[in-house]
Design a protein around this motif. Structure first.
Motif, short mmCIF file in Angstrom:
data_model
loop_
_atom_site.label_atom_id
_atom_site.label_comp_id
_atom_site.label_asym_id
_atom_site.label_seq_id
_atom_site.Cartn_x
_atom_site.Cartn_y
_atom_site.Cartn_z
N PHE A 75 9.55 -37.06 -11.41
CA PHE A 75 8.41 -37.79 -10.86
C PHE A 75 7.68 -36.91 -9.85
O PHE A 75 8.30 -36.35 -8.94
N MET A 76 6.37 -36.82 -9.99
CA MET A 76 5.54 -36.08 -9.05
C MET A 76 4.60 -37.05 -8.35
O MET A 76 4.03 -37.96 -8.98
N THR A 77 4.44 -36.87 -7.04
CA THR A 77 3.59 -37.77 -6.26
C THR A 77 2.14 -37.65 -6.73
O THR A 77 1.58 -36.57 -6.83
N TRP A 110 8.83 -38.51 -20.30
CA TRP A 110 8.59 -39.92 -20.60
C TRP A 110 7.27 -40.14 -21.34
O TRP A 110 6.96 -41.27 -21.72
N GLU A 111 6.48 -39.11 -21.52
CA GLU A 111 5.10 -39.28 -21.97
C GLU A 111 4.99 -40.02 -23.30
O GLU A 111 4.06 -40.80 -23.52
N GLU A 115 5.89 -48.37 -23.74
CA GLU A 115 5.79 -48.99 -22.42
C GLU A 115 7.06 -49.75 -22.06
O GLU A 115 7.52 -49.71 -20.92
N GLU A 116 7.63 -50.44 -23.02
CA GLU A 116 8.85 -51.21 -22.77
C GLU A 116 9.98 -50.31 -22.29
O GLU A 116 10.73 -50.65 -21.37
N GLU A 117 10.11 -49.14 -22.90
CA GLU A 117 11.16 -48.21 -22.50
C GLU A 117 10.85 -47.62 -21.13
O GLU A 117 11.77 -47.43 -20.30
N LYS A 118 9.59 -47.30 -20.86
CA LYS A 118 9.22 -46.82 -19.52
C LYS A 118 9.60 -47.84 -18.46
O LYS A 118 10.16 -47.50 -17.41
N HIS A 119 9.28 -49.09 -18.72
CA HIS A 119 9.58 -50.14 -17.75
C HIS A 119 11.09 -50.30 -17.54
O HIS A 119 11.55 -50.54 -16.43
N ARG A 120 11.83 -50.19 -18.63
CA ARG A 120 13.29 -50.29 -18.50
C ARG A 120 13.82 -49.17 -17.61
O ARG A 120 14.71 -49.38 -16.78
#
Length: 376
Positions: A75-77, A110-111, A115-120
């Motif tokens: 994760f990058m700010t 993650w690109e 969306e469901e997997e990102k949210h998980r």
């Protein structure tokens, strides 16, 4: 008792508006704590709706732990908002190093995820951060989700808002939920402070859920990572809402039937009797006991209020097209929407659920005597 206020508006509002409404109801809460949930953000966050935002309270040491983990994950700010505080906090509010509101770019790995997997995965990161902070108390993480900011603190709501100078920082939102807390515990745990949030769903409650233990045990048995914590007996309301929506794929009006099912004699004459009997039987351990007034928000922006069968906690809904508010007391509505048609204010009773959709055109009321909006 606590006091609740929520507003949904076409025009983004400062959270201070909600805190002013709580202040108008200050005789109903003792000023021991405040919680804010903000969604559909304006200001600098309006252009980055899809970026997950981390909000919480960190010590300097906790921030270093956070940065190390987030860099390791990738994760990058993307954007950060610093809240500069006076050296001396208000009476009753502990000194803090950092109130963190930081938006991130998703890791490159993650690109291509759905969306469901990102949210998980966002949920797993939030839970990991929460666990990392519990031993030393150096990280208190309230939310990690796109287009959502949460702030919680000990102290009088309006005083805390002024101390944090929330108006100056440009935080605005089209949906705001705020609770002024009455401390019913010997010590305040900020994880027990409303509103509660889970994967796009939020609730806050004025009341007491004396059926907490069977509900908690049922939720824990579902095997879902997010059903944890339970520092408050009211936290299960957001878990139930998440469970019936995500796992059972039921409409919002079914929520009321599950937490406060109709008596058997009333079911006999209901048009959806067969479905409602199945729900009552299969979800019987999710039945609550009160009194409770619940205000909740769905991922699509729908805001709602429901009472339990005892109807012993105040609640009123009012407003006009484009801006509606849900409040424990009418003085909260008067503070934020004084120019509404007050003759159209509505107080949900024990069979009612009042809701305002994302179009903000009107208040819709469904009763448990009505047919379900969609067959379960």
């Amino acid at each position: 008792m606590c006091r609740l206020f929520a507003v949904t508006s076409d025009t983004p509002l400062s959270p201070m508006k909600a805190l002013e409404a709580l202040d108008a109801m200050r005789e109903g809460h003792d000023g021991s704590g405040v919680g804010l949930f903000m969604r559909d953000l304006g200001g600098p966050f309006a252009a980055i709706k899809g970026a997950p935002i981390l909000s919480g309270i960190f010590t300097d040491a906790g921030l270093k732990k956070l940065d190390t983990l987030m860099m390791d994950i990738g994760f990058m700010t993307k954007y950060r908002m610093g809240i500069q505080l006076p050296e001396t906090p208000p009476a009753g509010t502990p000194p803090r190093d950092i109130y963190l509101i930081r938006a991130y770019d998703y890791p490159r790995t993650w690109e291509n995820l759905a969306e469901e997997e990102k949210h998980r995965r966002l949920l797993k990161v939030r839970l990991q951060l929460r666990e990392m902070g519990e031993a030393e108390g150096d990280m208190i993480v309230f939310s990690f989700w796109p287009d959502v900011i949460m702030i919680k603190e000990i102290g009088d709501p309006l005083t805390v808002g002024r101390y944090m100078d929330l108006d100056r920082h440009g935080i605005t939102a089209r949906i705001i939920m705020a609770q002024g807390r009455q401390n019913t515990n010997y010590a305040i745990n900020l994880y027990a402070c409303h509103p509660f949030f889970l994967e796009g769903f939020a609730t806050m409650t004025n009341g007491e859920n004396t059926a907490f233990i069977p509900v908690k045990e049922f939720l824990e048995s579902r095997g879902f990572d997010g059903y944890i914590g339970f520092q408050s007996d009211s936290e299960v309301f957001v878990h139930i809402l998440h469970y019936i929506s995500t796992f059972l794929d039921l409409p919002l009006d079914a929520y009321k039937h599950i937490i406060t099912p109709l008596p058997d004699e009333a079911l006999n004459s209901h048009a959806d009797a067969s479905v409602l009997r199945i729900l009552k039987q299969s979800c019987r351990r999710l039945i609550i006991d009160g009194p409770n007034c619940i205000i909740g928000n769905l991922p699509d922006g729908t805001l709602f209020m429901a009472q339990d069968s005892k109807k012993l906690r105040p609640g009123i809904v009012g407003g006009k097209p484009g801006v509606w508010a849900f409040s424990s007391e009418v003085c909260g509505l008067d503070t934020v929407i004084p120019d509404r048609d007050k003759s159209k204010d509505f107080q949900p009773m024990h069979l009612d659920m009042a809701m305002v959709g994302p179009d903000r055109k009107e208040v819709k009321v469904c009763r448990q005597t009505d047919r379900l909006s969609r067959q379960a």
